[in-house]
Structure formats: structure tokens, C-alpha cells
Design a protein around this motif. Structure first.
Motif: not given
Lengths: 510, 642
Positions: A238, A296, A299-300, A303, A426, A429, A433, B167, B171, B174-175, B578, B581-583, B585-586, B589-590, B594-595
Motif C-alpha cells: 500500500t 486482488y 481488481l482494486v 475501481a 483478463i 485488459a 481499456l 471493450i 475482454v 481475453r477470458v 467484480a 469486490l474491487a471496491r 478490496f480497495w 482491504g487496503d 492493511i493501511d
């Protein structure tokens, strides 16, 4: 006491390492009003770094790729009673990183030409010191010398972020310093322990010293604490997004381009060859952390709303691929890791420069503030597209070769490692993009973007070498892999032999 | 040599028009790009005829690419019947599309050099794919067409829907590419090489190799076959991975023609044929190929029946026809699948380009509900579109009649359960194909006009630069099947293919194509005519019938209209999770976890210390402290462990 016998005929590594400091001295001696000083500092720094670059090209030409050992060796006795010497040398694993550092430094100086307008002299001095530290670290073949350079890198980088950074620069600089320092202390202890055991700090000797298995584990963990932070591996990553966001463009470029390679280089230089049993023992642990990092942080990145943060997170994911490759212990995996380090050094550096271009014009990195740049900036869009595709790993660009070789190497270890480690293909990309679309495509809706200018000749000069490198590394990667093929082969062979010896020993004892 | 020119001329055209487009202007760029394609379209077919005339297959080595230990691949062009026939078709059809684009893009306000550069680059990537001598170079072309499709689908970059579609295409592809890359790695792991000339002769020896997965042991060849086929599913838009294809209609119409006819989607079918020496040893994977292909053929045909956008109907038709090709490949009739690939390229390019001509005439209107009765206004377009649909529906002696019937016969001749499933699916799909094709024709060209009269006033036949390519393609759609079937699947096929496609010793499907019962051969024609009849009843004789049916069978109609809800399903199970999960983790999680710890520490040191001095003392203190703790802990551990 001097023992210089190498292909160049003179102590070239020391010259490359210390020459930037001469540039510093020149800059310090400049007197005059602020304008003159700034201008002189810029030109001196640029010419110094270009001279260093030309000198380092001698390595490119004279390096013998068929030799897996250290070349251009230099040795000066320094602390004979402790068997510590000033020794320098490069092998296939380090030589290209020396070149990476010397290529990126002039690019950074050129990129800071107008972006840095306060304390220009100090900035250029910091940058040249940084170059000395980076090059010295990759050239050192004595552990103590390595350690000093390794730590020394911290200081100019800390200043570059802390003095010339964004609004939260102090927080970011301290975080950067604390994270990377804590690990370093443990490495120092490991260094002392190794010296106590082996009686020397000479890296080639240590590489052939068998440390007892129990001790190897502790040493590995101590190294891990230091290198994992530098890579950075999940979950100690981080500090990187914060450091990148606050650092000036050139700082980000060097941070992503070279400094992130220090950790992975450390794993390759110390952990794998010196501690083979421990490395094998901890490999599943490293794989787990790396795979988590890839998924991880990708994914972050999806966002993120800040361009630099997004690229910073993508760097963590890309470095996850590197650590997977290193711990596969096979030729394709390690070569892939090395190639990925080099290509990431070029491509992510270029991406930070890409962000820098619009930041210099609009002074924001927020993705939502842009949109529709394709109309006004076709050249910029093209360059951005190329580096984005390289970052995604499109075949024919630098990004593909490393990632692909790592997939090939990791499949030899485990199917799921290859599949999950490849997830970056994946997700990468998707987030790249998505960002490109929001910045470049669409219609211009913001007034200040209606008159934004395309790349200037200076900016083209900054990007041109990186464009050439990205395509060259993608279309004819053999000219790079050939440098480290022999060294990697030797390393893998030694690793396998060391593991076989232990198994044999265990067999006898049972 | 000619072969090499055919591959690299489009690249040269792309580079000149793309990089120098600004300097030489749109006209110059178009000229360069079209010239490159014309050269390719001469050299490609000539190289093909040289091969049929008795020239020897060869490999053109261009230099080394990636070297790492035992792993080693070259840039090399493989010149054999399969690649030559693909190069001839791709270069020729693509050249026609280039010429057509000169007219079609004539009204474009933006600089057009970009468009032509992408088109030529697209063609180059496809040519690299089909001429690859190793799987890695094939992957280069594979990803290259992915890139170009992204660029072209999103060509109108100011449209949000075009960006989203671009896109999505990249994508989704790519999968599927990830399993493909892993399969490639597995091939290297098992065979020690990714070059065709090394892999193919070794397959028989490795037939018994096993690979452990999911805790059980499988045949390694089967695993490879499955992984490669997943890659093929992505490129060829097979069931599950098809979602990008209809959205790809956001690009200009010539792009749709290029994607659907000459390049991109045919890559998966080509891969199956190219890898036939390996696939022949993977019977379960082949069964899966047939299953997916046949299901896609039927699925896409049902969706095609309810679409109202003229291009989308044709898009689903492509999806369905690709399903036919996979069904054939799965039962071992690779020759028939490549045959259909080639004839399909002609009539599908024809259909798309004539749809483009309709859209051009109708001031960019794509909704068939706002057309009708156009036959009188744009007669030539109408005629060539009829020809295209006659070929697609497999009406005797048009191109599709030979290739599609061969596929349907092959599924029956295979004599397996899965073959029978494919037979039923493909015959049903043949009925639906004829139905939606004539639905399209009737809604567009016949009956009463539903168009806005302003639009009709401006409606006009396209210029000859667009009609010329249509006429050439129409000629192909009429004669290609008749002219080529002797070579591809006739009695002399072993000589024609000359080993480029491999059939295992137990695979006699192609030999038995003619031995199927008479009713099997007649079935596609009968259901096809039936389909046309139903379409006539519903859209000419009784135009209110479709609406009544839609009301009566509401749920079924909506299910099909909404494309079986695949997009919605994927949104719920992949996209939304997805993003969440992204939000998570950010932010959690981060930022929080972690911080949390080091932030406390950092704030302690930097709190209230704006001045540099204090910060330095702060961090120095921490430095010393950390060092001390570290020393104590480590020395302690060290002494204990000794």
C-alpha cells in the motif's frame, strides 16, 4: 591492490556508477541568478546522464552472453580484516538493469524539464545521486557494498517525493521510508549472520556456500521482509500507490521503472541461489501471495479514479507475475520474470510519463476530469494506446513475452498457478481499456480540454526511445533474452543440484 | 515468396496509411491501404493455385522470436493447403471490403485514414494467424485480430455504446484467450515445443500421457484439446462466449463484414482444422466441440428470428453458421467445416455489405420495422441480397447448398449419439435459418413501405464502388460451392489437402458423406423451403400474425427477444461481483485493514510536524527503534535455533 581485467580495459562499472556524482559536483559549483542556475543544472544533468548512457552501451556491446558468471569484475580491498571488499561485476541477470537505469535517467531529466520549476538544482542533484545508487546496487558483487547502495537509493527517492511531490507528499514519503526501511533492517541482520557463517561478504562465494537448512529458513524470511516490501508483494504494497500519486512524474517513472525491480532482483540474487532449500520450501507461500497480488490488485485497479493510482496498482499485479516466475525455478519462469521486470520497467515508466503529459497541462490526475482527448491529441492517443496494449500484454509488444514465459514456466509447476497467475491478462485488459475509454474516447465536455495541445517535440523525444524499446522487445526479444539465458541456465542448474544434494543427504541419514 | 508478399502487403498498407495518413491525406492513405490489399489479393490466390498445381508445401522462416532455454519459436510462415486456402480467401474478401469502404465511408466527417489503417492491420493479423507455423505466432495473430476488432468496433469513439461494445469484445475474448495460453503452455510442457512440425508427429506417442486436474487423472491430449477449444469458443463467439458478437455491430458495416466473414470469427474454426492431428486423439474434447457447435447453431438461429435490427439478424446468423462449422469439426469432418468457412465468407460478406448498402440508402436506419418495399428503390442491392440468402439457406446449387449439406450429412454419418444430437440441431437450425433470412428479405424489400417519407425521398442505390464488390461476392455466393466442392470434400480430397488436415485411422466421416440415406440429404432442403414458406405467410400474406403470436407466447417471445438473458445473467454473476469486490478490496482491504496499522505509526511520527526537521527526527527515531527491536529479535532467534 587494483585488479581490473575486463573486456572494456578500464573499471567501467565504477565509472558508470560514480560519474553522475561528478555531474552533481558541477551543478553545485554553478553560481548565478536562479534562472541561470536552473538552466545549467538541467543541461548538466542531461549531458551527464547521456554520457553515462553512452558508457553503459559499452556493456551492451562487450558483454559476453555465453558466459553465465560475473564480468567486468573490479576488486579493491577495503576492510581486509573483515574480508569485505569493494567489488563490482555484472552477470546476465544484472547487466540489463544497469542499462535500464541509465536509459530511464535521461528520459526522466528530460521529462522534468518544465514540470520541475522550484529548487531545480537540488532536484537534478537528487536525481543524479539516485542514478549512482541504482547503478551501484546492480553492479555490486559484495554484499556490504550492495547493502549500502540498496539503502542509499532510499534517501534521494525520499527527498524527491517529500520535496517535489503533491499535497500529501509528507505522508507518502514517510510511509515509503518506513515500509522500506523496516525490511531493510532485517536484511542487515541476515547479512551479518551470513558473514558470521561464511566469513566473507563476497556474493559469488556466498552463492556457493551451503547454509544449514534451519538457518536458511530464517535468512529467507529476513530477506523476504526486505524484498517483499520493495517488490511490492501483497499485503505490503500500500505504500506504492501513495508514493506514486504524490511523487512528481519523474519520481514515479524511476520508482516504477527501476526501484520496483530491486526487490525482485534481490530475490534472484540472494534468496534463490544462496538459500535454495528455503526458497523451495517457501515457494508455495510465495506463489500464494503472488496470485493474491495479481487478482486482488487488478481488481482494486478496476475501481480507481486516479490515473496514477490505477497504474500503481497495475504495477503490483505485474510484479506478482514476476515473483511467480522467480519461484518456479525453471528457465522459462525465471527468464519470463526477468523479461517482465525489464518490460515493466519500460512500459510502466512510459505510462507514468503518459499521465504526466496531461497532468502538466490540466494539473489533475482524476480520470473523470478527462474524456474525448482523441479529437485534440491524436499523437498522444496513439502513444498511450501502444503502451496500454503493452501493459495488457499484447503479442508483438514488450509486455507479452515476460507474461507468456511465466505462464509457460508456472504450468510446469502447477496448472492452477498458471491459470490464476494469468488472470492479469483478463483483468488487466478490463481496467486499462476502461481507463483509456474514459480519458481518450467520448466527447470533450470540459472547457479546458477544448484547447489542449498534442505532444510537443520535447515530449516526442521523451517517448520515442520508449516506443522503440517496447516494439523491439516485443518483436525481437531474443536480443534481450540472449543476455541472461546463460546466467539463468546456470542458476537453475545450480538450484536443482543443491536440492538434489539435500535430498541425497537426507536419504543417507535416514 | 508470393505467399510472403500476400501476408505483408496489408501490413505495409496499414503502416503507410496509419502513420503517414496525416501527411498524405485521406485519398493517399486509402490508396495505399487498398493498393496493399490488391497486391495481397493477387498474390494470395496465385500462391494457392500454385499449390493446387503441384507446388510443394513449405515453411518460410523469417527469423527467431522468443528464445528461453528449450523454449524457442520463430517468426515463420507455413505454406500448405489449409493456410493457402485461408490466405486466398482472407485477402480476396478483405480486398473487396476495402474497395466497398471507399464508398461506404465517403460521408464520414472525420479523417478516414485511421479506418483504412485498422482494416488493413486487421487483415494482416488474420493472415499471420492462418500462416503461423507455431502456436505462439498463431497467438500473435489471435490477439492481433482482437486488438483490431477493438479498434474498429469502437471506431466511432464518441459513441458510448460503441466504446462499451469494443471493450466487451476485447475482454470477452481475453477470458477465452487465457485458457488458450495455458493450453499452449501445456503443449510445451508435454511436447517440449510449440511448433506444429514437432507436435504433430509426436501426438501418437503422447496419446497415453496423463495430466492431473481436479484431483483426477485425464489424458493430457484431452485437456489440451479442451483448453484450445475454449480459446476457439471466444474468438468464434460460441455459446457462452457469443455475447460480444451482436454488440460488435456498433462498428461501421464494413467492419462487421470483415469480422464475420474473412477474419476473426473464423479463427476458432481454423484452429480446430489446424490442430486436427491433435484433436483426433481427443475424442471427448471433440464430442464437446460438436455439442457446443450444434447448440450454438440452434440457439443463435432462434435469437435471429426475433431481432429487428438488420445487422443483428445477420450477426446471429454468423454465430449460428459458426456452430455448424464446429459441429462438423467435432465429428471429424474438418474438411467440410473449412469448406463451409470459405463459402460462408462469400455469402456472409455479401449479406453484410448489402445490408450496409440498405443502411446507406436509408440514411443510417437499421431497424427493419421502418423498411419494407425497398426492392423498387434499390433493385441491385435487393438482387444480391436475395442471392446471399439463397446461399445461406442452402438452396440447391448455391454455395451454401454444398457446404451446409455436407455438414448435416457428416453429423449423421458420424453415427454417434452426439452426432445425432448435432444432426437434429442443425436440421432445426436450417429451418430457422431459412425463416429469418426470408423474414429479413420480406421486411426489408417487399410488402408495403413503413419508412419515413423523408428517408424514402433520399433513398438511392449505392454507387458502383460499393455495388461492384457486391456483384463479385454474389458471383462467389452462386458458384463457390459448385466450383470448390470437388476439391474440398470430393473424392480427391486426400490429394487436395495433402496432409494439411489429418483424419485419424478410425475417422471415415468424409468417405461416408455420400452414403447417408436419401432423406438425410433431402431434409435440409425440405425444412429450408418450409422456413421460407412460413416467413411468407407471416410477413407477406398475413402481416399481423407475428404480433399475435408474440402476444400469445409472451414469455417465450421475450426470452428469445432478450437473447436468452445472457447479458443480464453475466452482469449479475460476473460484472457486478467484480465491481463490488474491487471496491471491497480497495476500501476495506487496503485502506482500512492493511493501511490501518502503519498509518497509525506514520501519523504518530508526522503528526503536527510540517517542518522537515521534526519529520527527520521522527523517522530517525523510528529507524533506530526498529533496528534495535530487529536486532534483539533476530539475535535471540538465532541463538535459540543454533
Amino acid at each position: 591492490m587494483n585488479a581490473v581485467a575486463n573486456a572494456a580495459g578500464f573499471p567501467i562499472l565504477s565509472l558508470i556508477t560514480w560519474l553522475p556524482l561528478v555531474g552533481c559536483l558541477v551543478i553545485m559549483m554553478v553560481r548565478g541568478d536562479e534562472q541561470t542556475v536552473a538552466s545549467n543544472a538541467r543541461w548538466t544533468a542531461l549531458w551527464t546522464s547521456l554520457l553515462v548512457l553512452v558508457l553503459s552501451l559499452v556493456l551492451w556491446v562487450k558483454f559476453d552472453p555465453s558466459d553465465g558468471g560475473f564480468q567486468f569484475n573490479e576488486h579493491v580491498t577495503w576492510l581486509p580484516e573483515y574480508k569485505v571488499g569493494y567489488s563490482m561485476g555484472v552477470d546476465g541477470i544484472s547487466v540489463l538493469f544497469v542499462l535500464l537505469s541509465t536509459v530511464l535517467t535521461p528520459i526522466c531529466i528530460l521529462a522534468s524539464w518544465e514540470a520541475i520549476h522550484t529548487r531545480v538544482r537540488e532536484f537534478m542533484i537528487s536525481f543524479l545521486i539516485l542514478e549512482t545508487m541504482m547503478v551501484g546496487m546492480f553492479c555490486a558483487t559484495d554484499f556490504v557494498v550492495f547493502y549500502m547502495f540498496f539503502e542509499g537509493v532510499l534517501i534521494p527517492m525520499y527527498l524527491i517525493i517529500g520535496v517535489w511531490g503533491g499535497p500529501r507528499r509528507v505522508y507518502a514519503a514517510v510511509k515509503f521510508f518506513l515500509y522500506t526501511l523496516t525490511g531493510s533492517v532485517l536484511m542487515l541482520l541476515a547479512l551479518i549472520a551470513m558473514w558470521v557463517h561464511a566469513g566473507t561478504t563476497d556474493i559469488p562465494v556466498l552463492m556457493h556456500t551451503m547454509f544449514p537448512a534451519g538457518m536458511q529458513n530464517w535468512l529467507f524470511l529476513a530477506f523476504f521482509a526486505s524484498f517483499a516490501v520493495k517488490v511490492p508483494m501483497w499485503p505490503v504494497h500500500t505504500w506504492l500507490p501513495d508514493a506514486h500519486v504524490e511523487a512528481p512524474t519523474a519520481g514515479s517513472v524511476i520508482l516504477a521503472g527501476v526501484l520496483l525491480k530491486m526487490g525482485a532482483y534481490g530475490f534472484l540474487r540472494f534468496s534463490v541461489p544462496m538459500l535454495p532449500q528455503a526458497a523451495a520450501h517457501f515457494a508455495p507461500f510465495m506463489f500464494t501471495l503472488s496470485v493474491v497480488a495479481v487478482i486482488y490488485t487488478s481488481l482494486v485497479a478496476l475501481a480507481q479514479e486516479d490515473m496514477k493510482k490505477l497504474i500503481a496498482y497495475s504495477s503490483v499485479a505485474h510484479m506478482g507475475v514476476v515473483t511467480i516466475g522467480i519461484f518456479t525455478f525453471n528457465v522459462q519462469g525465471i527468464s519470463g520474470a526477468l523479461f517482465q521486470m525489464l518490460s515493466h520497467g519500460v512500459v510502466s515508466a512510459a505510462l507514468f510519463l503518459v499521465v504526466g503529459v496531461v497532468y502538466d497541462r490540466i494539473h489533475t490526475r482524476e480520470i473523470a476530469r478527462y474524456g474525448g482527448l482523441a479529437d485534440r491529441m491524436p499523437g498522444y492517443s496513439l502513444v498511450f494506446m501502444l503502451f496500454m496494449m503493452a501493459s495488457i500484454g499484447l503479442p508483438g509488444t514488450a509486455g507479452f513475452v515476460g507474461e507468456f514465459l511465466v505462464i509457460i514456466g508456472s504450468l510446469q509447476v502447477n496448472f492452477w498457478l498458471a491459470l490464476l497467475g494469468g488472470m492479469g491478462m483478463i483483468l488487466g485488459a478490463a481496467y486499462m481499456l476502461y481507463m483509456y475509454r474514459r480519458v481518450i474516447f467520448g466527447r470533450i465536455t470540459k472547457d479546458d480540454l477544448r484547447h489542449i495541445l498534442d505532444l510537443s517535440p520535447r515530449e516526442w523525444a521523451v517517448f520515442a526511445p520508449l516506443v522503440v524499446l517496447t516494439l523491439w522487445m516485443g518483436i525481437y526479444p531474443s536480443s534481450f533474452t540472449s543476455f541472461f539465458d546463460a546466467s539463468v541456465g546456470a542458476m537453475v542448474q545450480q538450484h536443482t543440484a543443491a536440492l538434489a544434494a539435500t535430498t541425497k543427504l537426507a536419504g543417507i541419514m535416514h | 515468396m508470393l505467399f510472403g508478399i500476400a501476408v505483408f502487403a496489408p501490413l505495409a498498407g496499414a503502416l503507410v496509411s496509419g502513420l503517414l495518413g496525416k501527411a498524405i491525406g485521406d485519398k493517399g492513405a486509402m490508396g495505399a491501404s487498398v493498393l496493399g490489399m490488391v497486391i495481397a489479393a493477387i498474390c494470395g490466390p496465385v500462391a494457392f493455385f500454385q499449390l493446387t498445381g503441384g507446388a510443394d508445401p513449405a515453411v518460410l522462416d523469417l527469423g527467431s522470436w522468443i528464445e528461453s532455454g528449450r523454449f524457442h519459436v520463430d517468426w515463420a510462415l507455413r505454406y500448405d493447403t489449409l493456410s493457402a486456402v485461408m490466405v486466398a480467401m482472407v485477402s480476396f474478401v478483405s480486398m473487396l471490403i476495402h474497395v466497398y469502404s471507399i464508398g461506404y465511408m465517403g460521408h464520414e466527417a472525420r479523417p478516414r485514414y485511421r479506418f483504412f489503417a485498422y482494416l488493413s492491420l486487421f487483415t494482416f493479423a488474420m493472415l499471420m494467424l492462418v500462416t503461423a507455423d507455431n502456436l505462439t505466432q498463431l497467438f500473435f495473430g489471435w490477439e492481433g485480430v482482437g486488438l483490431c476488432s477493438y479498434l474498429l468496433i469502437g471506431y466511432w469513439y464518441d459513441r458510448p455504446s460503441a466504446n462499451a461494445a469494443a471493450i466487451k469484445a476485447f475482454v470477452v475474448n481475453r477470458v477465452a484467450d487465457l485458457p488458450f495460453a495455458v493450453g499452449l503452455a501445456l503443449i510445451f510442457f508435454k511436447f517440449g515445443s510449440v511448433e506444429f512440425s514437432t507436435i504433430f508427429p509426436a501426438v501418437a506417442q503422447h496419446g497415453a500421457d496423463t495430466y492431473s486436474l481436479f484431483g483426477s487423472t485425464f489424458s493430457a491430449i484431452e485437456v489440451i484439446g479442451f483448453l484450445l477449444f475454449i480459446g476457439a469458443m471466444g474468438k468464434s463467439a460460441q455459446l457462452g462466449f457469443h455475447v460480444w458478437l451482436p454488440d460488435a455491430m456498433e462498428g461501421p458495416t464494413p467492419v462487421s463484414a470483415l469480422i464475420h466473414a474473412a477474419t476473426m470469427v473464423t479463427a476458432g474454426v481454423f484452429l480446430m482444422a489446424r490442430m486436427s492431428p491433435l484433436m483426433e486423439y481427443a475424442p471427448y474434447a471433440l464430442g464437446f466441440v460438436t455439442f457446443v457447435g450444434a447448440s450454438t447453431a440452434l440457439f443463435a438461429a432462434t435469437v435471429g428470428c426475433c431481432q429487428t435490427d438488420i445487422k443483428r439478424v445477420i450477426a446471429y446468423s454468423t454465430c449460428s453458421q459458426l456452430g455448424y462449422m464446429f459441429a462438423a469439426a467435432g465429428v471429424g469432418a474438418y474438411q467440410a467445416s473449412v469448406f463451409h468457412l470459405i463459402t460462408h465468407a462469400f455469402f456472409k460478406a455479401l449479406l453484410f455489405l448489402s445490408a450496409g448498402s440498405v443502411i446507406h440508402a436509408m440514411s443510417d436506419e437499421q431497424d427493419m420495422r421502418k423498411m419494407g418495399g425497398l426492392a423498387k428503390i434499390i433493385p441491385i442491392t435487393c438482387i444480391v441480397m436475395w442471392i446471399g440468402n439463397l446461399a445461406l439457406a442452402g438452396i440447391p446449387w448455391f454455395a451454401g447448398y454444398y457446404s451446409k449439406d455436407a455438414i448435416i450429412s457428416a453429423t449423421y454419418a458420424a453415427g454417434t449419439g452426439i452426432g445425432m444430437y448435432a444432426f437434429i440441431c442443425t436440421v432445426l437450425a436450417a429451418f430457422l435459418t431459412a425463416f429469418y433470412s426470408w423474414r429479413l428479405l420480406f421486411m426489408t424489400f417487399h410488402g408495403t413501405s413503413r419508412a419515413d417519407h423523408h428517408v424514402l425521398e433520399h433513398a438511392h442505390e449505392s454507387p458502383w464502388v460499393m455495388l461492384g464488390p457486391l456483384v463479385v461476392l454474389a458471383t462467389g455466393a452462386v458458384f463457390a460451392g459448385w466450383a470448390l466442392h470437388g476439391w474440398f470434400i470430393g473424392s480427391d480430397w486426400p490429394h487436395f489437402w495433402n496432409g494439411a488436415i489429418f483424419n485419424g485411422p478410425h475417422n471415415q466421416v468424409i468417405e461416408h458423406l455420400e452414403d447417408v440415406p436419401g432423406w438425410v440429404e433431402l431434409a435440409p432442403l425440405v425444412v429450408g423451403l418450409l422456413g421460407i414458406g412460413v416467413a411468407y405467410v407471416m410477413y407477406i400474406a398475413n402481416p399481423l400474425l407475428p404480433m399475435r403470436l408474440a402476444q400469445q407466447f409472451g414469455p417465450i417471445y421475450r426470452f428469445v427477444l432478450n437473447k436468452w438473458y445472457f447479458d443480464e445473467l453475466y452482469n449479475v454473476i460476473f460484472v457486478q461481483p467484480a465491481i463490488r469486490l474491487a471496491r471491497l478490496f480497495w476500501q476495506v482491504g487496503d485502506v482500512t485493514i492493511i493501511d490501518g496499522v502503519p498509518n497509525g505509526l506514520a501519523e504518530l511520527t508526522s503528526d503536527g510536524s510540517r517542518e522537515v526537521v521534526k519529520i527527520q527526527t521522527g523517522s530517525l527515531a523510528v529507524y533506530a527503534f526498529a533496528m534495535l527491536i530487529g536486532v534483539v529479535v533476530l539475535i535471540g532467534i538465532f541463538m535459540l535455533s543454533r
